[in-house]
Write a protein that holds these residues in place. Structure first.
Motif, PDB file in Angstrom:
ATOM      1  N   LEU A  44       0.801  -1.023  -0.122  1.00 59.86           N
ATOM      2  CA  LEU A  44      -0.411  -0.313   0.289  1.00 59.86           C
ATOM      3  C   LEU A  44       1.163   1.160  -0.074  1.00 59.86           C
ATOM      4  O   LEU A  44       0.235   1.835  -1.093  1.00 59.86           O
ATOM      5  CB  LEU A  44      -0.971  -0.007   0.792  1.00 59.86           C
ATOM      6  N   GLY A  45       2.349   1.201   0.265  1.00 58.98           N
ATOM      7  CA  GLY A  45       3.118   2.335   0.536  1.00 58.98           C
ATOM      8  C   GLY A  45       3.218   2.721  -0.622  1.00 58.98           C
ATOM      9  O   GLY A  45       3.697   3.799  -1.264  1.00 58.98           O
ATOM     10  N   GLU A  46       3.901   1.508  -1.391  1.00 59.46           N
ATOM     11  CA  GLU A  46       4.703   2.127  -2.745  1.00 59.46           C
ATOM     12  C   GLU A  46       3.493   2.061  -3.638  1.00 59.46           C
ATOM     13  O   GLU A  46       3.903   2.903  -4.233  1.00 59.46           O
ATOM     14  CB  GLU A  46       5.411   0.637  -3.380  1.00 59.46           C
ATOM     15  N   LYS A  47       2.387   1.795  -3.597  1.00 58.01           N
ATOM     16  CA  LYS A  47       1.295   1.757  -4.285  1.00 58.01           C
ATOM     17  C   LYS A  47       0.318   2.307  -4.526  1.00 58.01           C
ATOM     18  O   LYS A  47       0.026   2.966  -5.268  1.00 58.01           O
ATOM     19  CB  LYS A  47       1.195   0.658  -5.206  1.00 58.01           C
ATOM     20  N   GLY A  48      -0.258   2.940  -3.407  1.00 55.28           N
ATOM     21  CA  GLY A  48      -1.220   3.342  -3.169  1.00 55.28           C
ATOM     22  C   GLY A  48      -2.805   2.524  -3.577  1.00 55.28           C
ATOM     23  O   GLY A  48      -1.973   1.455  -3.487  1.00 55.28           O
ATOM     24  N   PHE A  49      -3.641   3.054  -2.312  1.00 58.33           N
ATOM     25  CA  PHE A  49      -4.741   2.314  -2.142  1.00 58.33           C
ATOM     26  C   PHE A  49      -5.523   1.414  -3.229  1.00 58.33           C
ATOM     27  O   PHE A  49      -5.400   0.174  -2.998  1.00 58.33           O
ATOM     28  CB  PHE A  49      -5.665   2.777  -1.057  1.00 58.33           C
ATOM     29  N   TYR A  50      -5.266   2.438  -3.941  1.00 56.99           N
ATOM     30  CA  TYR A  50      -6.111   1.824  -5.259  1.00 56.99           C
ATOM     31  C   TYR A  50      -5.582   1.167  -6.530  1.00 56.99           C
ATOM     32  O   TYR A  50      -6.340  -0.079  -6.717  1.00 56.99           O
ATOM     33  CB  TYR A  50      -6.551   2.886  -6.085  1.00 56.99           C
ATOM     34  N   LYS A  51      -4.174   0.810  -6.099  1.00 64.01           N
ATOM     35  CA  LYS A  51      -3.391   0.392  -7.283  1.00 64.01           C
ATOM     36  C   LYS A  51      -3.107  -1.188  -6.204  1.00 64.01           C
ATOM     37  O   LYS A  51      -2.878  -2.453  -7.166  1.00 64.01           O
ATOM     38  CB  LYS A  51      -2.198   0.351  -7.547  1.00 64.01           C
ATOM     39  N   ALA A  52      -2.912  -1.246  -5.678  1.00 66.12           N
ATOM     40  CA  ALA A  52      -2.608  -1.834  -4.455  1.00 66.12           C
ATOM     41  C   ALA A  52      -3.523  -3.368  -4.536  1.00 66.12           C
ATOM     42  O   ALA A  52      -4.819  -3.014  -4.754  1.00 66.12           O
ATOM     43  CB  ALA A  52      -2.066  -1.604  -3.088  1.00 66.12           C
ATOM     44  N   SER A  53      -3.410  -4.487  -4.517  1.00 66.49           N
ATOM     45  CA  SER A  53      -3.692  -5.382  -4.404  1.00 66.49           C
ATOM     46  C   SER A  53      -4.185  -6.678  -3.544  1.00 66.49           C
ATOM     47  O   SER A  53      -2.839  -6.498  -2.633  1.00 66.49           O
ATOM     48  CB  SER A  53      -3.969  -6.140  -5.704  1.00 66.49           C
ATOM     49  N   ILE A  54      -5.039  -7.620  -3.382  1.00 65.08           N
ATOM     50  CA  ILE A  54      -5.397  -8.290  -1.678  1.00 65.08           C
ATOM     51  C   ILE A  54      -4.185  -9.237  -2.307  1.00 65.08           C
ATOM     52  O   ILE A  54      -3.146 -10.272  -1.382  1.00 65.08           O
ATOM     53  CB  ILE A  54      -6.337  -9.066  -1.724  1.00 65.08           C
ATOM     54  N   SER A  55      -3.888  -9.990  -4.265  1.00 64.38           N
ATOM     55  CA  SER A  55      -3.661 -11.185  -4.418  1.00 64.38           C
ATOM     56  C   SER A  55      -1.791 -10.724  -4.577  1.00 64.38           C
ATOM     57  O   SER A  55      -1.171 -11.504  -4.496  1.00 64.38           O
ATOM     58  CB  SER A  55      -3.500 -11.087  -6.104  1.00 64.38           C
ATOM     59  N   SER A  56      -1.316  -8.913  -4.279  1.00 61.82           N
ATOM     60  CA  SER A  56      -0.393  -8.547  -4.089  1.00 61.82           C
ATOM     61  C   SER A  56       0.438  -8.621  -2.817  1.00 61.82           C
ATOM     62  O   SER A  56       1.713  -9.368  -2.515  1.00 61.82           O
ATOM     63  CB  SER A  56       0.220  -7.669  -4.374  1.00 61.82           C
ATOM     64  N   ILE A  57      -0.704  -8.300  -1.911  1.00 58.60           N
ATOM     65  CA  ILE A  57      -0.237  -8.406  -0.305  1.00 58.60           C
ATOM     66  C   ILE A  57      -0.048  -9.481  -0.157  1.00 58.60           C
ATOM     67  O   ILE A  57       1.187 -10.140   0.182  1.00 58.60           O
ATOM     68  CB  ILE A  57      -0.942  -7.960   0.313  1.00 58.60           C
ATOM     69  N   THR A  58      -0.814 -10.888  -0.629  1.00 62.03           N
ATOM     70  CA  THR A  58      -0.348 -12.181  -0.136  1.00 62.03           C
ATOM     71  C   THR A  58       0.738 -13.211  -0.666  1.00 62.03           C
ATOM     72  O   THR A  58       1.830 -13.478  -0.249  1.00 62.03           O
ATOM     73  CB  THR A  58      -1.796 -12.808  -0.577  1.00 62.03           C
ATOM     74  N   GLN A  59       1.201 -12.678  -1.786  1.00 64.12           N
ATOM     75  CA  GLN A  59       2.302 -12.738  -2.878  1.00 64.12           C
ATOM     76  C   GLN A  59       3.766 -12.167  -1.826  1.00 64.12           C
ATOM     77  O   GLN A  59       4.869 -12.866  -1.574  1.00 64.12           O
ATOM     78  CB  GLN A  59       2.239 -12.625  -4.169  1.00 64.12           C
ATOM     79  N   ARG A  60       3.596 -11.311  -1.392  1.00 64.42           N
ATOM     80  CA  ARG A  60       4.872 -10.389  -0.399  1.00 64.42           C
ATOM     81  C   ARG A  60       5.292 -11.261   0.893  1.00 64.42           C
ATOM     82  O   ARG A  60       5.989 -11.826   0.742  1.00 64.42           O
ATOM     83  CB  ARG A  60       3.856  -9.096  -0.369  1.00 64.42           C
ATOM     84  N   ALA A  61       3.636 -11.239   1.419  1.00 72.37           N
ATOM     85  CA  ALA A  61       3.516 -12.538   2.309  1.00 72.37           C
ATOM     86  C   ALA A  61       4.129 -13.271   2.663  1.00 72.37           C
ATOM     87  O   ALA A  61       4.203 -14.101   3.594  1.00 72.37           O
ATOM     88  CB  ALA A  61       2.814 -11.685   3.187  1.00 72.37           C
ATOM     89  N   VAL A 112      -1.145   7.238   5.740  1.00 79.40           N
ATOM     90  CA  VAL A 112      -1.761   8.348   6.745  1.00 79.40           C
ATOM     91  C   VAL A 112      -2.664   9.016   5.790  1.00 79.40           C
ATOM     92  O   VAL A 112      -3.785   9.771   6.309  1.00 79.40           O
ATOM     93  CB  VAL A 112      -1.110   8.253   7.969  1.00 79.40           C
ATOM     94  N   MET A 113      -1.466   9.382   4.750  1.00 84.75           N
ATOM     95  CA  MET A 113      -1.468  11.109   3.754  1.00 84.75           C
ATOM     96  C   MET A 113      -3.037  10.720   3.229  1.00 84.75           C
ATOM     97  O   MET A 113      -4.130  11.070   2.819  1.00 84.75           O
ATOM     98  CB  MET A 113      -0.292  11.122   3.322  1.00 84.75           C
ATOM     99  N   GLU A 114      -2.519   9.265   2.415  1.00 81.12           N
ATOM    100  CA  GLU A 114      -3.569   8.663   1.156  1.00 81.12           C
ATOM    101  C   GLU A 114      -4.695   8.339   2.458  1.00 81.12           C
ATOM    102  O   GLU A 114      -6.765   8.686   1.527  1.00 81.12           O
ATOM    103  CB  GLU A 114      -2.917   7.189   0.578  1.00 81.12           C
ATOM    104  N   ALA A 115      -5.329   8.123   3.626  1.00 88.04           N
ATOM    105  CA  ALA A 115      -6.325   8.172   4.168  1.00 88.04           C
ATOM    106  C   ALA A 115      -7.535   9.049   3.962  1.00 88.04           C
ATOM    107  O   ALA A 115      -8.457   8.825   3.884  1.00 88.04           O
ATOM    108  CB  ALA A 115      -6.108   7.607   5.756  1.00 88.04           C
ATOM    109  N   GLN A 116      -7.197  10.129   3.822  1.00 87.34           N
ATOM    110  CA  GLN A 116      -7.975  11.250   4.021  1.00 87.34           C
ATOM    111  C   GLN A 116      -9.155  10.896   2.388  1.00 87.34           C
ATOM    112  O   GLN A 116     -10.036  11.372   2.601  1.00 87.34           O
ATOM    113  CB  GLN A 116      -7.604  12.609   3.162  1.00 87.34           C
ATOM    114  N   PHE A 117      -8.460  10.486   1.291  1.00 83.30           N
ATOM    115  CA  PHE A 117      -9.204  10.247   0.746  1.00 83.30           C
ATOM    116  C   PHE A 117      -9.865   9.051   0.351  1.00 83.30           C
ATOM    117  O   PHE A 117     -11.261   8.819   0.182  1.00 83.30           O
ATOM    118  CB  PHE A 117      -8.248  10.309  -1.002  1.00 83.30           C
ATOM    119  N   VAL A 118      -9.464   7.777   0.738  1.00 87.64           N
ATOM    120  CA  VAL A 118      -9.535   6.184   1.331  1.00 87.64           C
ATOM    121  C   VAL A 118     -10.356   5.719   2.222  1.00 87.64           C
ATOM    122  O   VAL A 118     -12.033   5.764   2.102  1.00 87.64           O
ATOM    123  CB  VAL A 118      -8.491   5.348   1.047  1.00 87.64           C
ATOM    124  N   ASP A 119     -10.716   6.664   3.224  1.00 81.26           N
ATOM    125  CA  ASP A 119     -11.102   6.746   4.743  1.00 81.26           C
ATOM    126  C   ASP A 119     -11.409   8.109   5.636  1.00 81.26           C
ATOM    127  O   ASP A 119     -10.282   8.096   6.388  1.00 81.26           O
ATOM    128  CB  ASP A 119     -11.141   5.528   5.515  1.00 81.26           C
TER     129      ASP A 119
END
Length: 206
Positions: free
Chosen positions: A32-49, A117-124
């Motif tokens: 999420l930090g590298e790509k931003g919320f909208y470009k990040a994906s759950i599949s990429s998160i799980t691959q990284r993990a 945190v900065m992106e949260a103003q738009f996401v949530d």
């Protein structure tokens, strides 16, 4: 950042389950930090993990939920970091200097979380407001106590808190969002001169 103190989420309450949750939250911080919320994906998160995609949903119901968990963890981690940094301060102005220096170090070490945190103003927006409201409320209480001790000038402590938070966060934004030259000793000294001028008790009028 130490994720041994669990951000919100569910999942198996076992040592193995906790290790998996930490893997997911660390991976989400980077994704999420590298790509931003909208470009990040759950599949990429799980691959990284290094876990199966279905495993994600044992711990977090959605990308939004793990995003909120990271905002909350940033809040708790930063407040703890700053509390430790200013613990030995003898005056409120000394605490402000130590706190600002500590905040800049913290954000340098956790730039991904800062961006989240900065992106949260738009996401949530609600979570973004919660983040800064909790910071300001706690900060205002400490400033009010300093006013009562005569260490800083009187005034609305909440307004003082918001002004001081603004200085720190925009300095951080210059470094890690705008990618300007890093804050140096002169920049910190300039900011502290403004803070000291704004907080120092007024001299009695003759």
């Amino acid at each position: 950042m130490d994720y041994s103190s669990s951000p919100p989420g569910s999942g198996p309450v076992t040592e193995r389950g906790e290790r998996t949750r930490r893997k997911l939250i660390r991976a989400a911080e980077t994704e999420l930090g590298e790509k931003g919320f909208y470009k990040a994906s759950i599949s990429s998160i799980t691959q990284r993990a290094g876990v199966a995609q279905g495993t994600f949903y044992l711990y977090y119901r959605s990308k939004e939920e793990i995003f909120r968990a990271l905002v909350e963890h940033m809040n708790r981690g930063m407040r703890h970091h700053l509390s430790v940094a200013i613990a030995e301060a003898q005056t409120r102005l000394e605490a402000e200097r130590l706190g600002l220096e500590s905040f800049m170090r913290f954000c340098r070490e956790h730039a991904h979380l800062y961006r989240i945190v900065m992106e949260a103003q738009f996401v949530d927006p609600e979570m973004h407001q919660w983040f800064f409201r909790t910071l300001a409320d706690g900060y205002a209480k400490r400033l009010e106590a300093a006013q009562q001790r005569g260490e800083i000038r009187s005034g609305d402590p909440h307004a003082q808190a918001l002004a001081l938070i603004g200085i720190a966060f925009f300095m951080g934004q210059r470094d890690w969002i705008w990618e300007q030259p890093p804050t140096d000793a002169e920049s910190l000294a300039t900011a502290m001169a403004i803070i000291e001028s704004g907080l120092s008790p007024l001299s009695p009028q003759k």
